[in-house]
Design a protein around this motif. Sequence first.
Motif, PDB file in Angstrom:
ATOM      1  N   UNK A   1      -6.583 -18.352  -6.937  1.00 24.38           N
ATOM      2  CA  UNK A   1      -7.135 -17.883  -8.204  1.00 24.38           C
ATOM      3  C   UNK A   1      -7.648 -16.466  -8.197  1.00 24.38           C
ATOM      4  N   UNK A   2      -7.383 -15.708  -7.134  1.00 21.18           N
ATOM      5  CA  UNK A   2      -7.783 -14.307  -7.083  1.00 21.18           C
ATOM      6  C   UNK A   2      -6.535 -13.434  -7.178  1.00 21.18           C
ATOM      7  N   UNK A   3      -6.669 -12.293  -7.839  1.00 17.53           N
ATOM      8  CA  UNK A   3      -5.562 -11.341  -7.874  1.00 17.53           C
ATOM      9  C   UNK A   3      -6.131  -9.926  -7.799  1.00 17.53           C
ATOM     10  N   UNK A   4      -5.302  -9.048  -7.275  1.00 20.68           N
ATOM     11  CA  UNK A   4      -5.727  -7.671  -7.110  1.00 20.68           C
ATOM     12  C   UNK A   4      -5.458  -6.891  -8.400  1.00 20.68           C
ATOM     13  N   UNK A   5      -6.365  -6.023  -8.749  1.00 20.91           N
ATOM     14  CA  UNK A   5      -6.209  -5.203  -9.949  1.00 20.91           C
ATOM     15  C   UNK A   5      -7.215  -4.077  -9.928  1.00 20.91           C
ATOM     16  N   UNK A   6      -7.121  -3.229 -10.912  1.00 18.14           N
ATOM     17  CA  UNK A   6      -8.016  -2.070 -10.982  1.00 18.14           C
ATOM     18  C   UNK A   6      -9.379  -2.471 -11.550  1.00 18.14           C
ATOM     19  N   UNK A   7     -10.432  -1.943 -10.954  1.00 11.79           N
ATOM     20  CA  UNK A   7     -11.797  -2.156 -11.424  1.00 11.79           C
ATOM     21  C   UNK A   7     -12.503  -0.804 -11.484  1.00 11.79           C
ATOM     22  N   UNK A   8     -13.627  -0.766 -12.179  1.00 10.67           N
ATOM     23  CA  UNK A   8     -14.454   0.431 -12.176  1.00 10.67           C
ATOM     24  C   UNK A   8     -15.544   0.270 -11.120  1.00 10.67           C
ATOM     25  N   UNK A   9     -15.673   1.283 -10.302  1.00 10.78           N
ATOM     26  CA  UNK A   9     -16.660   1.284  -9.227  1.00 10.78           C
ATOM     27  C   UNK A   9     -17.629   2.443  -9.438  1.00 10.78           C
TER      28      UNK A   9
END
Length: 230
Positions: free
Chosen positions: A42-50
């Motif tokens: 249920x986890x996937x990699x994607x862009x986030x704001x850091x």
Amino acid sequence: MLKAIKKVPIIKKAQPFEIQLKDNIKDSVNKYWEEFICEKEGYWDGKILSVARFDVNNFVIEVGEAQYSWLIYSKNHNDLDVRSFFVSILLKTLDDKYVLIKNNHNKFNIIGGMADSKDLNGDYFSPELCLKRELFEELHLDLKNKNHVLNYQMKYLKTPEPGRNYGIVYVGNLNFYSKDLLDYFSRVKDIVDSEVNHVLLLNSEEVLQLDLTDNDISYLKDLISYEVKE
């Protein structure tokens, strides 16, 4: 740490906006992520704001774009420092119950989520736009509809220690009694974010008794304590 917001923060794009991963740890990050998703579904990699920088004196937060896999890696390694940024809201029903959710990883939280570049307006980030999106995705409620949300306000800033995240926390009051909200959720459950498995309506004592061992969500107990004192 949770602090009351006395001045609306300026949240803007860092320069450069895309955070760069150093070549010497790319392989380590990729290997760790592959092992992580093999063990957990249920986890996937994607862009986030850091959060790239936080100017405490001027209350300016600069955010850059990173990968979710980098955040997961940084939680358990000292050679990479990624600090995620979220927006959330503590909602209360007409009969004074707090709204919590339980996700498909069996973790408690309140409505909200990690900041997304979709919530940028030019060079600036809009917490309210992010909140509106998350509330609709998770409960199918309209932040601007008085039949759904009577009022809301930006109230707290969550900083790391504990946890690895920064966040803007709102509080608000719903135009629903507990039973009506649960009935509404049962009708929309098939069209809301699949990460939301359950909606829980709890009083303050019940929230404070929850086992919130994840440092990134343990601030909920402080949040409830602060709100009860007012």
